[in-house]
Design a protein around this motif. Structure first.
Motif, PDB file in Angstrom:
ATOM      1  N   TYR A  16     -23.347  -4.743 -59.625  1.00  0.00           N
ATOM      2  CA  TYR A  16     -23.791  -3.387 -59.980  1.00  0.00           C
ATOM      3  C   TYR A  16     -25.287  -3.262 -59.754  1.00  0.00           C
ATOM      4  O   TYR A  16     -26.016  -4.246 -59.677  1.00  0.00           O
ATOM      5  N   GLY A  17     -25.737  -2.019 -59.634  1.00  0.00           N
ATOM      6  CA  GLY A  17     -27.156  -1.733 -59.500  1.00  0.00           C
ATOM      7  C   GLY A  17     -27.781  -1.487 -60.858  1.00  0.00           C
ATOM      8  O   GLY A  17     -27.135  -0.953 -61.765  1.00  0.00           O
ATOM      9  N   ALA A  18     -29.024  -1.887 -61.030  1.00  0.00           N
ATOM     10  CA  ALA A  18     -29.701  -1.741 -62.317  1.00  0.00           C
ATOM     11  C   ALA A  18     -31.167  -1.413 -62.098  1.00  0.00           C
ATOM     12  O   ALA A  18     -31.786  -1.846 -61.129  1.00  0.00           O
ATOM     13  N   TRP A  40     -29.523   5.161 -57.969  1.00  0.00           N
ATOM     14  CA  TRP A  40     -29.471   5.568 -56.567  1.00  0.00           C
ATOM     15  C   TRP A  40     -28.710   4.566 -55.699  1.00  0.00           C
ATOM     16  O   TRP A  40     -28.316   4.883 -54.572  1.00  0.00           O
ATOM     17  N   LEU A  41     -28.517   3.357 -56.217  1.00  0.00           N
ATOM     18  CA  LEU A  41     -27.820   2.315 -55.455  1.00  0.00           C
ATOM     19  C   LEU A  41     -26.318   2.405 -55.729  1.00  0.00           C
ATOM     20  O   LEU A  41     -25.886   2.338 -56.886  1.00  0.00           O
ATOM     21  N   LYS A  42     -25.535   2.577 -54.676  1.00  0.00           N
ATOM     22  CA  LYS A  42     -24.082   2.734 -54.804  1.00  0.00           C
ATOM     23  C   LYS A  42     -23.373   1.668 -53.977  1.00  0.00           C
ATOM     24  O   LYS A  42     -23.729   1.430 -52.815  1.00  0.00           O
ATOM     25  N   LEU A  43     -22.373   1.026 -54.579  1.00  0.00           N
ATOM     26  CA  LEU A  43     -21.565   0.050 -53.844  1.00  0.00           C
ATOM     27  C   LEU A  43     -20.552   0.781 -52.977  1.00  0.00           C
ATOM     28  O   LEU A  43     -19.974   1.798 -53.378  1.00  0.00           O
ATOM     29  N   GLU A  44     -20.318   0.232 -51.760  1.00  0.00           N
ATOM     30  CA  GLU A  44     -19.350   0.833 -50.843  1.00  0.00           C
ATOM     31  C   GLU A  44     -17.935   0.332 -51.091  1.00  0.00           C
ATOM     32  O   GLU A  44     -16.992   0.782 -50.447  1.00  0.00           O
ATOM     33  N   SER A  45     -17.775  -0.633 -52.012  1.00  0.00           N
ATOM     34  CA  SER A  45     -16.459  -1.180 -52.328  1.00  0.00           C
ATOM     35  C   SER A  45     -16.340  -1.318 -53.839  1.00  0.00           C
ATOM     36  O   SER A  45     -17.186  -0.840 -54.582  1.00  0.00           O
ATOM     37  N   GLU A  46     -15.283  -1.991 -54.272  1.00  0.00           N
ATOM     38  CA  GLU A  46     -15.083  -2.167 -55.702  1.00  0.00           C
ATOM     39  C   GLU A  46     -16.202  -3.012 -56.297  1.00  0.00           C
ATOM     40  O   GLU A  46     -16.756  -3.903 -55.644  1.00  0.00           O
ATOM     41  N   ALA A  47     -16.539  -2.739 -57.559  1.00  0.00           N
ATOM     42  CA  ALA A  47     -17.612  -3.476 -58.217  1.00  0.00           C
ATOM     43  C   ALA A  47     -17.195  -4.900 -58.543  1.00  0.00           C
ATOM     44  O   ALA A  47     -18.046  -5.766 -58.742  1.00  0.00           O
ATOM     45  N   THR A  48     -15.891  -5.181 -58.606  1.00  0.00           N
ATOM     46  CA  THR A  48     -15.399  -6.522 -58.895  1.00  0.00           C
ATOM     47  C   THR A  48     -14.971  -7.189 -57.594  1.00  0.00           C
ATOM     48  O   THR A  48     -14.172  -6.641 -56.837  1.00  0.00           O
ATOM     49  N   VAL A  49     -15.523  -8.387 -57.328  1.00  0.00           N
ATOM     50  CA  VAL A  49     -15.264  -9.100 -56.082  1.00  0.00           C
ATOM     51  C   VAL A  49     -14.770 -10.499 -56.417  1.00  0.00           C
ATOM     52  O   VAL A  49     -15.419 -11.219 -57.175  1.00  0.00           O
ATOM     53  N   LEU A  64     -30.091  -5.516 -57.586  1.00  0.00           N
ATOM     54  CA  LEU A  64     -28.658  -5.657 -57.346  1.00  0.00           C
ATOM     55  C   LEU A  64     -28.224  -6.880 -58.138  1.00  0.00           C
ATOM     56  O   LEU A  64     -28.636  -8.010 -57.836  1.00  0.00           O
ATOM     57  N   VAL A  65     -27.416  -6.673 -59.164  1.00  0.00           N
ATOM     58  CA  VAL A  65     -27.047  -7.734 -60.094  1.00  0.00           C
ATOM     59  C   VAL A  65     -25.649  -8.237 -59.779  1.00  0.00           C
ATOM     60  O   VAL A  65     -24.710  -7.438 -59.630  1.00  0.00           O
ATOM     61  N   THR A  66     -25.507  -9.557 -59.675  1.00  0.00           N
ATOM     62  CA  THR A  66     -24.207 -10.206 -59.515  1.00  0.00           C
ATOM     63  C   THR A  66     -23.981 -11.056 -60.751  1.00  0.00           C
ATOM     64  O   THR A  66     -24.771 -11.959 -61.053  1.00  0.00           O
ATOM     65  N   ALA A  67     -22.891 -10.776 -61.476  1.00  0.00           N
ATOM     66  CA  ALA A  67     -22.643 -11.425 -62.762  1.00  0.00           C
ATOM     67  C   ALA A  67     -21.350 -12.227 -62.708  1.00  0.00           C
ATOM     68  O   ALA A  67     -20.342 -11.783 -62.154  1.00  0.00           O
ATOM     69  N   LEU A  68     -21.392 -13.416 -63.288  1.00  0.00           N
ATOM     70  CA  LEU A  68     -20.217 -14.275 -63.431  1.00  0.00           C
ATOM     71  C   LEU A  68     -20.033 -14.543 -64.911  1.00  0.00           C
ATOM     72  O   LEU A  68     -20.880 -15.167 -65.552  1.00  0.00           O
ATOM     73  N   ARG A  69     -18.910 -14.073 -65.447  1.00  0.00           N
ATOM     74  CA  ARG A  69     -18.633 -14.269 -66.866  1.00  0.00           C
ATOM     75  C   ARG A  69     -17.602 -15.375 -67.030  1.00  0.00           C
ATOM     76  O   ARG A  69     -16.565 -15.377 -66.371  1.00  0.00           O
ATOM     77  N   THR A  70     -17.913 -16.322 -67.919  1.00  0.00           N
ATOM     78  CA  THR A  70     -16.984 -17.411 -68.183  1.00  0.00           C
ATOM     79  C   THR A  70     -15.925 -16.948 -69.174  1.00  0.00           C
ATOM     80  O   THR A  70     -16.187 -16.076 -70.007  1.00  0.00           O
ATOM     81  N   PRO A  71     -14.715 -17.516 -69.115  1.00  0.00           N
ATOM     82  CA  PRO A  71     -13.678 -17.144 -70.081  1.00  0.00           C
ATOM     83  C   PRO A  71     -14.119 -17.469 -71.500  1.00  0.00           C
ATOM     84  O   PRO A  71     -14.887 -18.399 -71.736  1.00  0.00           O
ATOM     85  N   ALA A  72     -13.608 -16.679 -72.433  1.00  0.00           N
ATOM     86  CA  ALA A  72     -13.933 -16.898 -73.840  1.00  0.00           C
ATOM     87  C   ALA A  72     -13.388 -18.236 -74.303  1.00  0.00           C
ATOM     88  O   ALA A  72     -12.281 -18.633 -73.940  1.00  0.00           O
TER      89      ALA A  72
END
Length: 382
Positions: free
Chosen positions: A112-114, A139-148, A177-185
């Protein structure tokens, strides 16, 4: 406003015109900022992994679970895999980022953009997802899904566009442009999120203003010294870094650095710095003024000064002890003086009586007998 300890002068604000192409020369500095942008905890998280290093064209993210780099690394982007654009108001540009999954299992990333703002304590930090974005983040828009989802030991390209709204004023704008990886709970419902934020530096050409203002210089006791605090505000439209000092006069001129130094301040942002003055004199006066030099990377620089704080020092404890000792001495002198006067009066009376007795003896007169004395020999004269 004046008092016995402090008098203020007027704070100053200065402006400078710098060329519109300032934004095209900001390259090497962003590598220093990445450390403040890499990690942030997800809501409710209690810990975060170590920062992921900036990937290079030859190695995506050595020693890290994933890495992110600009799609056109070294061509249209800044050093270190960040993005830099010069777009007119209303213009649009497309670019991409490459996500590298270095682990042995498929990973799902959220992109996502921030907006980027000044972090507490100095430095820059991207806004959290879900916050309202007002500039580059919006103003920054992704051209595909936010989840990759990226297979193990593989990569995926995320395309995005950046559109500058019509009527956007000239100046510098910063996002990420932020790329986030969340670990399982895990047990207890605690999870962590590792984020890599690639800066998006946008310059809208036009006349740029370097404007710096300082807040009132505050001070308070700190141990055996005095701590001074001042806030630097960016009221212009260019990103700048600054360094400052406390200038002390009285009993010899000297300077004390304001910390932290080298802080970036975005347009509309602010940063607070402090300086500690030690070795205060026991007696005398000091005048303290904060001086800050703001510099546009590769461009102009201006220095502004704050109001002046005047401090007066007097050894009150020593003075109180001296006054107390003096009062005790005066009291002792008063008491002994009265005793001496009484003794002198008695001596004067004795001398007067002795002189009178001598006069009577010289005149042949027997001294008058004391009626209370008994006759000598004990015989009755009759």
């Amino acid at each position: 406003m004046h008092s016995c300890l402090r008098a203020r002068g007027g704070a100053t604000t200065r402006r400078a015109r710098v060329p519109a192409r300032w934004g095209l020369r900001w390259g090497p500095r962003w590598g220093l900022l990445l450390a403040g942008l890499v990690l942030a905890l997800a809501p409710g998280a209690q810990a975060a992994p170590a920062p992921a290093p900036s990937p290079t064209p030859g190695e995506a993210a050595a020693g890290a679970p994933f890495g992110v780099r600009a799609g056109l690394y070294g061509l249209t982007t800044l050093t270190g895999g960040h993005f830099g654009y010069a777009l007119k108001s209303g213009a649009r540009i497309e670019d991409s980022a490459v996500i590298y999954n270095e682990s042995d299992k498929a990973r799902t990333f959220h992109v996502y953009g921030a907006d980027v703002g000044n972090a507490t304590g100095g430095g820059l930090a991207p806004a959290q997802e879900g916050q309202r974005m007002r500039a580059v983040g919006a103003w920054l828009k992704l051209e595909s899904e936010a989840t990759v989802t990226v297979p193990p030991k593989s990569s995926a390209t995320v395309r995005f566009s950046l559109t500058v709204p019509a009527g956007t004023p000239p100046g510098g704008y910063l996002g990420s442009l932020v790329t986030a990886l969340r670990t399982p709970a895990v047990s207890g419902g605690v999870n962590t999120e590792t984020r890599i934020a690639r800066l998006v530096e946008l310059t809208v050409p036009g006349t740029a203003d370097l404007q710096v203002s300082l807040s009132e210089l505050e001070h308070r006791p700190a141990g055996d010294g005095e701590e001074f605090t001042v806030t630097v505000r960016n009221t212009g439209n260019v990103l700048y870094t600054f360094a400052g000092t406390l200038n002390i006069t009285g009993g010899g001129a000297r300077t004390v650095p304001l910390a932290p130094g080298g802080i970036y301040v975005i347009p509309g942002g602010s940063a607070t710095v402090t300086g500690r003055l030690a070795d205060l004199p026991a007696f005398g006066r000091l005048a303290v003024t904060a001086s800050v030099t703001a510099t546009v990377p590769g461009g102009a620089a201006r220095t502004v000064t704050s109001d002046t704080v005047r401090l007066s020092f007097f050894p009150w404890l020593v003075a109180a002890l001296a006054v107390g000792g003096l009062l005790a001495l005066l009291l002792l002198l008063f008491v002994t003086r009265e005793r001496r006067r009484a003794w002198l009066r008695r001596r004067a009376a004795e001398r007067t009586a002795l002189r009178a007795l001598r006069r009577e003896l010289r005149a042949g007169n027997q001294p008058a007998a004391d009626p209370d004395e008994a006759p000598a020999g004990g015989a009755d004269p009759s």
